[in-house]
Design a protein around this motif. Sequence first.
Motif, PDB file in Angstrom:
ATOM      1  N   TYR A 109      -9.480 -27.044 -15.924  1.00 18.48           N
ATOM      2  CA  TYR A 109      -9.923 -27.032 -17.274  1.00 18.48           C
ATOM      3  C   TYR A 109      -9.936 -25.394 -17.847  1.00 18.48           C
ATOM      4  CZ  TYR A 109     -13.016 -28.555 -21.275  1.00 18.48           C
ATOM      5  OH  TYR A 109     -13.473 -28.959 -22.529  1.00 18.48           O
ATOM      6  N   TYR A 110     -10.085 -24.425 -17.145  1.00 18.68           N
ATOM      7  CA  TYR A 110     -10.183 -23.093 -17.700  1.00 18.68           C
ATOM      8  C   TYR A 110      -8.991 -22.168 -17.243  1.00 18.68           C
ATOM      9  CZ  TYR A 110     -11.481 -18.373 -18.211  1.00 18.68           C
ATOM     10  OH  TYR A 110     -11.366 -16.664 -18.584  1.00 18.68           O
ATOM     11  N   LEU A 111      -9.117 -21.862 -16.042  1.00 17.25           N
ATOM     12  CA  LEU A 111      -7.935 -20.955 -15.295  1.00 17.25           C
ATOM     13  C   LEU A 111      -6.594 -21.261 -15.719  1.00 17.25           C
ATOM     14  CD1 LEU A 111      -9.011 -19.926 -11.859  1.00 17.25           C
ATOM     15  CD2 LEU A 111      -9.302 -18.597 -13.797  1.00 17.25           C
ATOM     16  N   SER A 112      -6.211 -22.629 -16.003  1.00 24.83           N
ATOM     17  CA  SER A 112      -4.911 -22.814 -16.273  1.00 24.83           C
ATOM     18  C   SER A 112      -4.744 -22.638 -17.990  1.00 24.83           C
ATOM     19  CB  SER A 112      -4.952 -24.683 -16.157  1.00 24.83           C
ATOM     20  OG  SER A 112      -3.321 -24.783 -16.664  1.00 24.83           O
ATOM     21  N   ARG A 113      -5.520 -22.878 -18.579  1.00 25.03           N
ATOM     22  CA  ARG A 113      -5.470 -22.470 -19.785  1.00 25.03           C
ATOM     23  C   ARG A 113      -5.277 -20.878 -20.220  1.00 25.03           C
ATOM     24  NH1 ARG A 113      -8.155 -27.557 -23.183  1.00 25.03           N
ATOM     25  NH2 ARG A 113      -8.011 -28.853 -21.549  1.00 25.03           N
ATOM     26  N   PHE A 114      -6.000 -20.214 -19.524  1.00 20.93           N
ATOM     27  CA  PHE A 114      -6.084 -18.930 -19.596  1.00 20.93           C
ATOM     28  C   PHE A 114      -4.669 -18.459 -19.298  1.00 20.93           C
ATOM     29  CE2 PHE A 114      -5.933 -14.800 -17.450  1.00 20.93           C
ATOM     30  CZ  PHE A 114      -6.888 -14.043 -18.167  1.00 20.93           C
ATOM     31  N   LEU A 115      -4.241 -18.922 -17.945  1.00 24.06           N
ATOM     32  CA  LEU A 115      -2.804 -18.500 -17.925  1.00 24.06           C
ATOM     33  C   LEU A 115      -1.611 -18.914 -18.628  1.00 24.06           C
ATOM     34  CD1 LEU A 115      -3.283 -19.424 -13.886  1.00 24.06           C
ATOM     35  CD2 LEU A 115      -2.872 -17.174 -14.633  1.00 24.06           C
ATOM     36  N   LEU A 116      -1.725 -20.163 -18.956  1.00 25.80           N
ATOM     37  CA  LEU A 116      -0.569 -20.816 -19.918  1.00 25.80           C
ATOM     38  C   LEU A 116      -0.445 -20.034 -21.345  1.00 25.80           C
ATOM     39  CD1 LEU A 116      -0.834 -24.368 -19.229  1.00 25.80           C
ATOM     40  CD2 LEU A 116       1.050 -22.973 -18.537  1.00 25.80           C
ATOM     41  N   GLY A 117      -1.855 -19.669 -21.924  1.00 27.17           N
ATOM     42  CA  GLY A 117      -1.864 -18.824 -23.013  1.00 27.17           C
ATOM     43  C   GLY A 117      -1.296 -17.774 -23.149  1.00 27.17           C
ATOM     44  N   ASN A 118      -1.674 -16.973 -22.089  1.00 29.26           N
ATOM     45  CA  ASN A 118      -1.596 -15.458 -21.797  1.00 29.26           C
ATOM     46  C   ASN A 118       0.118 -15.504 -21.408  1.00 29.26           C
ATOM     47  OD1 ASN A 118      -3.850 -13.582 -22.262  1.00 29.26           O
ATOM     48  ND2 ASN A 118      -4.594 -15.260 -21.083  1.00 29.26           N
ATOM     49  N   ASN A 170     -14.269 -21.755 -25.097  1.00 29.97           N
ATOM     50  CA  ASN A 170     -14.713 -21.068 -26.253  1.00 29.97           C
ATOM     51  C   ASN A 170     -14.422 -19.374 -26.175  1.00 29.97           C
ATOM     52  OD1 ASN A 170     -15.435 -23.262 -27.602  1.00 29.97           O
ATOM     53  ND2 ASN A 170     -17.475 -22.861 -27.188  1.00 29.97           N
ATOM     54  N   LEU A 171     -15.102 -18.909 -25.084  1.00 27.71           N
ATOM     55  CA  LEU A 171     -14.947 -17.442 -24.940  1.00 27.71           C
ATOM     56  C   LEU A 171     -13.425 -17.266 -24.537  1.00 27.71           C
ATOM     57  CD1 LEU A 171     -18.007 -16.801 -22.751  1.00 27.71           C
ATOM     58  CD2 LEU A 171     -17.630 -16.665 -25.184  1.00 27.71           C
ATOM     59  N   LEU A 172     -12.692 -18.171 -24.120  1.00 26.35           N
ATOM     60  CA  LEU A 172     -11.122 -17.637 -23.787  1.00 26.35           C
ATOM     61  C   LEU A 172     -10.625 -17.591 -25.146  1.00 26.35           C
ATOM     62  CD1 LEU A 172      -8.552 -17.519 -22.264  1.00 26.35           C
ATOM     63  CD2 LEU A 172      -8.364 -19.997 -22.369  1.00 26.35           C
ATOM     64  N   GLY A 173     -10.722 -18.448 -26.028  1.00 26.19           N
ATOM     65  CA  GLY A 173     -10.125 -18.171 -27.647  1.00 26.19           C
ATOM     66  C   GLY A 173     -10.755 -16.895 -28.160  1.00 26.19           C
ATOM     67  N   VAL A 174     -11.954 -16.388 -28.089  1.00 27.37           N
ATOM     68  CA  VAL A 174     -12.294 -15.264 -28.570  1.00 27.37           C
ATOM     69  C   VAL A 174     -11.701 -14.191 -27.998  1.00 27.37           C
ATOM     70  CG1 VAL A 174     -14.481 -13.702 -28.753  1.00 27.37           C
ATOM     71  CG2 VAL A 174     -14.851 -16.065 -29.192  1.00 27.37           C
ATOM     72  N   SER A 175     -11.886 -14.129 -26.554  1.00 25.60           N
ATOM     73  CA  SER A 175     -11.125 -12.823 -26.049  1.00 25.60           C
ATOM     74  C   SER A 175      -9.417 -12.764 -26.129  1.00 25.60           C
ATOM     75  CB  SER A 175     -11.124 -12.775 -24.242  1.00 25.60           C
ATOM     76  OG  SER A 175     -10.785 -14.233 -23.795  1.00 25.60           O
ATOM     77  N   PHE A 176      -8.934 -14.093 -26.521  1.00 27.00           N
ATOM     78  CA  PHE A 176      -7.504 -13.965 -26.672  1.00 27.00           C
ATOM     79  C   PHE A 176      -7.136 -13.329 -28.097  1.00 27.00           C
ATOM     80  CE2 PHE A 176      -3.429 -15.781 -28.435  1.00 27.00           C
ATOM     81  CZ  PHE A 176      -2.772 -15.596 -27.218  1.00 27.00           C
ATOM     82  N   SER A 177      -8.125 -13.499 -28.936  1.00 24.34           N
ATOM     83  CA  SER A 177      -7.820 -13.073 -30.329  1.00 24.34           C
ATOM     84  C   SER A 177      -8.251 -11.574 -30.490  1.00 24.34           C
ATOM     85  CB  SER A 177      -8.875 -13.705 -31.374  1.00 24.34           C
ATOM     86  OG  SER A 177     -10.104 -13.897 -31.060  1.00 24.34           O
ATOM     87  N   ASP A 265     -13.302 -12.381 -19.593  1.00 22.94           N
ATOM     88  CA  ASP A 265     -11.824 -11.981 -19.254  1.00 22.94           C
ATOM     89  C   ASP A 265     -11.864 -10.991 -17.863  1.00 22.94           C
ATOM     90  OD1 ASP A 265      -8.918 -11.846 -20.779  1.00 22.94           O
ATOM     91  OD2 ASP A 265      -9.652  -9.745 -20.126  1.00 22.94           O
ATOM     92  N   ALA A 266     -12.795 -10.100 -18.093  1.00 29.53           N
ATOM     93  CA  ALA A 266     -12.959  -9.328 -16.771  1.00 29.53           C
ATOM     94  C   ALA A 266     -13.005  -9.972 -15.565  1.00 29.53           C
ATOM     95  CB  ALA A 266     -13.906  -8.407 -16.839  1.00 29.53           C
TER      96      ALA A 266
END
Length: 274
Positions: A109-118, A170-177, A265-266
């Motif tokens: 739910y989280y790591l995959s979305r982090f990896l794919l987006g980046n 939610n925080l993933l979206g924030v850090s991405f932007s 993110d860190a």
Amino acid sequence: MKTLVVSGGTSGIGEALAHTYLKRGDQVVVIGPHPEKGRIFLATAEELGAGERAFFLPADLSLVSENKRIIEDIRENFPAVDALVLCARFFRSSRRVTSEGFEHNFALYYLSRFLLGNGLLDLLEKAPDPVIVNVAGPGVEAGQIHWDDLGLERGYDGWDAMFQGGKLNNLLGVSFSLQRPGHRTRYVLDFPGGTATGFAGEFDPATAAHVKEMLRFAKPVEAGITPIVAAIDSPPTEPLSAFFEGRRLDLRHHSFDPEDARRLDAVTRELLTG
């Protein structure tokens, strides 16, 4: 012709979105864990006269290695991506750890979305109007982030894991932007509400009964995908936006705290490096 990549695209909201854009004449790449569902997706695309524009990539996205493989596959075969839609999620009443050592819900739910987006950002930036739609939530009022126990080793609960996942996204979206002030790719967090397409997971009896009751009042999938289609067709102008059942959320809410986003993110990068 747009190119869409949809994780969790062989069932539920992801499948409905894939069919919608194939009917429009676009190119759709779906990622899912079940080859049989992939074959059904491709057969349906053939029936729609869109066989040459439909692609299925089998992968277990709860594994970091599989995400990296899929990213490389897409990079090798598609010059640009117009929209990345992140739908893959699987509820578990009992805690499970992947072969790579991550709690399953956290990984999928989280790591995959982090990896794919980046990992696909450079392909998104090559599209004329790129967007990432993270279908996650609610993660605003419900739940909390267990900063000292993200894998929920000390007292796992399926709902707690899911709500934590919403807050992490939610925080993933924030850090991405925050990290890419000059990029053109917009990030949209969207929770369309419960849809009558099922709720993927492995449930204990009490949870199964609760989910069955939830589905009685869920909206048709056609209604559920409407705001997502709108975000893909006309991405919001802001680098980051968030919606809950069609209502725009105020990003000043503590669930979108920039310092928490930087912290997550860190922590994430350290976990992936380790």
